[in-house]
Every structure is written in C-alpha cells, then in structure tokens.
Scaffold this active site. Structure first.
Site, PDB file in Angstrom:
ATOM      1  NE  ARG A   1      -3.756  -0.452   2.232  1.00  0.00           N
ATOM      2  CZ  ARG A   1      -4.678  -0.797   3.137  1.00  0.00           C
ATOM      3  NH1 ARG A   1      -4.992   0.043   4.110  1.00  0.00           N
ATOM      4  NH2 ARG A   1      -5.261  -1.970   3.076  1.00  0.00           N
TER       5      ARG A   1
ATOM      6  CB  SER B   1      -8.633  -0.418   2.599  1.00  0.00           C
ATOM      7  OG  SER B   1      -9.576  -0.619   3.605  1.00  0.00           O
TER       8      SER B   1
ATOM      9  CD  GLU C   1     -30.849  14.221 -11.058  1.00  0.00           C
ATOM     10  OE1 GLU C   1     -31.114  14.944 -12.040  1.00  0.00           O
ATOM     11  OE2 GLU C   1     -29.716  14.161 -10.554  1.00  0.00           O
TER      12      GLU C   1
ATOM     13  CB  SER D   1     -29.599   9.519 -12.432  1.00  0.00           C
ATOM     14  OG  SER D   1     -29.709  10.920 -12.276  1.00  0.00           O
TER      15      SER D   1
ATOM     16  CE  LYS E   1     -27.785  15.209  -8.161  1.00  0.00           C
ATOM     17  NZ  LYS E   1     -27.220  14.417  -9.283  1.00  0.00           N
TER      18      LYS E   1
END
Length: 526
Positions: free
Chosen positions: A73, A175, A338, A340, A352
C-alpha cells in the site's frame, strides 16, 4: 534493488550526460527507464533526472515497497517505492514464482483478481489497469485467472478464492486510505489475508523477478486469453445467498431503482405532511417536483391527493431553482427527485442530498417494519393505489454528431416538413414535446411550458396506451439515451402484461425512431 536484467539502451545520450554520480542511483534510474512502459510515470522520473533532483530520485528508486498488513500500500506515482504499473508487475511476478514453488496444481486451480474504482490521471494509473496487468503476468504464464469484469467490493475476492478453490487472490484497493493511494491486497488459499512467512518469502521472490517478463505488459490478455474467466455472476449470486444465513429478519433482497425509491419517498413525505398538519391545511399549497425523464408516479399521487406536481428539465439545477421560486411565493415543497438516484427531501438543501434521503428512508423502513411491511411490499401497495409505473432506461453510443443531429431532425419531419410522427410501430402517439425547439402539442398554443434548450436534443412522446418515452442526448458523453415508462391507471395491476407492453414499445421506438443498424449505433451492452 535486485540485479536481474541489464538496463536497456533507453535515452542513453541523455542518461549518460545526466549521471547522478551515485552508482546505485544511476543503476536504479537505468532500470526504471528500461522497464517502465507507462509514458506518464517514465516522464516523472525523466523530469526529476533533468532537474537534478537526485534526493527525490533516491527516495523513489532506491527502496522497494514492503509488505504491510496483507500486502502493498502506497501512493500512486513513479518509483519502486510507489504503486504503479511496474511495481505491480514485479509484485505479481514474485507471487507467481512463490505460488509455483508451493502448489503443483497452481495453474489449474487459478488465481482471483478484483479491483475498485481508484485512479490517478497524472500517473495514468487506475485500479482496473493495475488489475489487468496483474492478470496479464499470470495469463502469460498459462495460469487460470478469475478476473472480475467490473469493480467489486473487497470481500468478493477472498470469498471467490474459497468458492472457486483458487490458490490465492489479489484485490487492487487501498481500502480506507486517502484517494492518492492504492494497494495490492493478497489473499491465501484459505481466503484469509497472507501472514508470515508468506509475506517475507514473496518479497524475496519479487527481488528475484524485477525485470518484466515477456507478456507481463500485455494488459489486453484479459480480453483475449481463454484462460481468463469472469466470476462476477456466480460469486455475486452465491455471496448474496450466503448473506441470508446471517439475516434472521430484511426477507428477500431487492435493489430499488431511483424511480421506485421516489415512489416510496413521495408516498411517505405526503403521508407525514398529512399527519402533522391540521385538518384545514391547504393541500393545494403543496408541491412535489421531478425532472422530465423521471417517473410520473408523483403526478399520479398528486392527482389523487390534490397537491401540485411539476416537471423541470433534467438536472438538479433546474429543480433547485424552481423550488426556490415556489418557496419565495409561499408554497410548500415536500419532495423532488431525478431518476438517476437524486433525492431532495424537504428544502433545507436545494440540491440532491443523499444524507437526508438516507435518514428519511431509514425512518420509513422502521415505521413499515412496525406495521409488518417491507419497503418492497409498500411499493406494491403504492402502485396498487396510484397505478403501476414501470420504467426502463438505456442508451446507444454514437460518436458522430452529424448522425445524432440527423436522427432527431428526421423525427421533426417524420411525415413531411415540421411534422412529428403520429405513431411508433403499432402504438399511437397522443402528444409530442420537443424541448430543443420549444414545441409541445399538448398545449393550446403548441409552446412548451419548460424552457427551450437548443444546446441539446430532447423529444418526449406520450402514447395512447399510457407510456411516456423520451429520447435525449448526453451533455457529457457520446450517447443517445432513452427513458420509457408505462404509466398505468389504478386497477391495471398485471405487472407482467404491463412490462411486456413496455418492452414491445421500446423495441418499436428503437427500430423506428433510432434505426441503430442504419445509423451505426452501438447499444450499451455491446
């Protein structure tokens, strides 16, 4: 760094003149520029060399990634101590060497590869690309590779290792690390993350195999090799089935569409409004909104309950602006959406807002549970009360703007100049609304109530059987999208019949109006 392989003759004149005076560093630079085939990360090293930044070059090239918890990582970028195409190839070559020594049936049992959605433009590095290179190293050595065809949750990889009997697996993910990082998470045949001594032995094997082998850079092998298998459906189905073993109360699993969730939100928000308001509250002062390509379920609820429903152009900028106008005029807006997956519950945020939507649906689910109902069961109740609304959305790819324009101009002169189609296959058309030109046959003056949007193509057809279908272009991608919904009246509750009718209409819409074969359109699944 390992000693495997002699440096190639890459930019030799430049490199000789740019010698750092440090033999170890010079060798590392030569190796990197000889082996790395990613132009972006090569340029990062070349730039540091040109600028004489020897200290940073040493930091990047004179030490190697070490195995931490389960694997590698680090930040994405150029250098042997970062996550990039070359270090992933080297790591996979080391793992191949180690597994071949430990499992006589390694190639037959196979290896699992999964990835998430991380990416970094400056290094041309993404989890998907790193996963493809991981698979390429193994496929080039005739190893069976279970390569997921799309990004997956990390648990799918260790689960697949066990379910498929593979010897090991890798998940390309960092992660919870910051977005600039990526990782190479390794699982053993038992489905658990690798532990000592495997990690130390793999590092030794990586050091033995630092020069890329023939075929290791061929990421296209995942698309051409017969040894590549896609375990997505099998693993997803099996995993979901296994989840039921630890779920003792949530029934069956259902993934709701944005339109289905909107039906639940619309019912709930109005029910709560009625409950908290005095009996003399003016329902005609209440509004809900949706974009033109979204389900008409709120319109059906509004017609029955007495509040107002309005449509806006696609995009929450239009919803937010219209809601502000309504609020300034003393109106009360309960909900807007909406299709989506964009929801606005209340008006604290005029955009939203997934956080507030999650809170509301959690409360809704809790309430329904107290009534002995699930969300899916309540959705059926809503459709039974207000009429089934069944929608399907998809798109075609078209990279030629002239072809797109020709398709829509044909619809505007379908049966002669300035004459829109009166039918689509066997289905009669009741109304046509063209947002691009401002035409709307449902209005007395044939003028659209919604604003004209000449920069994009969008035509909506309302059919005599209750279906509403919209064809529109994408503002950001080379797509022609279609949105189709069967809006049935209450009492018409045979869902299979309604779905069949909708599918037939969509097929007619595609063949008669889009003509994909004639226009060279590519369907999204191709």
């Amino acid at each position: 760094m390992g000693d495997s392989g002699a440096p190639g003759d890459v930019n030799s004149n430049v490199l000789v003149s740019r010698s750092t005076g440090d033999a170890q560093l010079d060798k590392a630079v030569w190796q990197w520029l000889s082996w790395d085939k990613n132009p972006r990360t090569r340029e990062q090293i070349e730039s540091l060399l040109r600028d004489g930044k020897h200290r940073e070059l040493r930091q990047r090239l004179c030490c190697r990634l070490s195995f931490g918890t389960a694997g590698l990582r680090s930040a994405m970028g150029a250098g042997f101590c970062y996550i990039n195409d070359l270090t992933v190839i080297q790591s996979t070559q080391g793992i191949y060497t180690y597994l071949e020594r430990n499992f006589s049936d390694f190639k037959q049992r196979g290896f699992v590869v999964g990835y998430d959605t991380r990416g970094q433009v400056t290094s041309n590095c993404s989890s998907k690309k790193l996963a493809k290179l991981t698979a390429a190293v193994l496929l080039a050595k005739d190893v069976l590779v279970y390569f997921f065809s799309t990004y997956v949750p990390t648990p799918f990889v260790p689960y697949a290792v066990q379910q498929l009997g593979a010897v090991a697996g890798v998940m390309i993910t960092a992660s919870h690390n910051r977005k600039e990082d990526n990782g190479y998470k390794v699982y053993w045949e038992n489905g658990a993350q690798i532990t000592s001594p495997h990690d130390k032995e793999i590092i030794k094997c990586i050091e033995e195999c630092v020069e890329p082998w023939n075929g290791s850079w061929n990421e296209n092998l995942v698309d051409t090799s017969p040894l590549r298998q896609d375990p997505l459906k099998k693993i997803c189905d099996s995993y979901m089935e296994d989840l039921t073993k630890i779920c003792y109360h949530s029934g069956s699993w259902k993934v709701f569409t944005g339109n289905e969730l909107a039906a639940l939100f619309g019912w709930w928000m109005f029910s709560c409004w009625k409950e908290k308001c005095p009996q003399d509250a003016d329902v005609s002062n209440v509004y809900m909104l949706a974009t033109t390509v979204s389900s008409k379920i709120l319109r059906a609820i509004a017609l029955k309950e007495g509040f107002h429903f309005e449509e806006t152009l696609p995009g929450f900028k239009w919803i937010g602006s219209r809601v502000k106008d309504l609020l300034d005029n003393g109106k009360e807006v309960l909900f807007a959406f909406e299709e989506s997956i964009g929801f606005m519950c209340g008006t604290s945020v005029l955009d939203k807002d997934g956080v507030s939507a999650a809170v509301v649906i959690a409360e809704m689910a809790t309430y329904l549970q107290s009534q002995g109902l699930t969300l899916a069961q309540k959705l059926v109740d809503i459709f039974e009360m207000y009429g089934y609304h069944i929608s399907k959305t998809s798109y075609f790819l078209c990279y030629d703007p002239a072809t797109i324009k020709k398709i829509f101009e044909r619809l505007r002169s379908f049966e002669g100049p300035e004459s829109y189609p009166k039918s689509c296959g066997a289905y009669g058309i009741l109304h046509v609304r063209d947002i691009t030109t401002g035409y709307d046959s449902s209005q007395l003056n044939h003028k659209s109530v919604l604003p004209v949007s000449k920069s994009s193509q969008m035509i909506t057809f309302t059919f005599q059987n209750g279906c509403v279908a919209t064809l529109r272009t994408s503002g950001t991608e080379p797509k022609i999208k279609y949105y189709a919904e069967m809006c049935a009246l209450p009492g018409h509750s045979d869902r299979s019949v309604l779905e069949g009718e909708l599918q037939k209409l969509i097929e007619a819409l595609i063949e008669d109006f889009l003509e994909p074969a004639k226009n060279g359109l590519t369907w999204r699944s191709a």
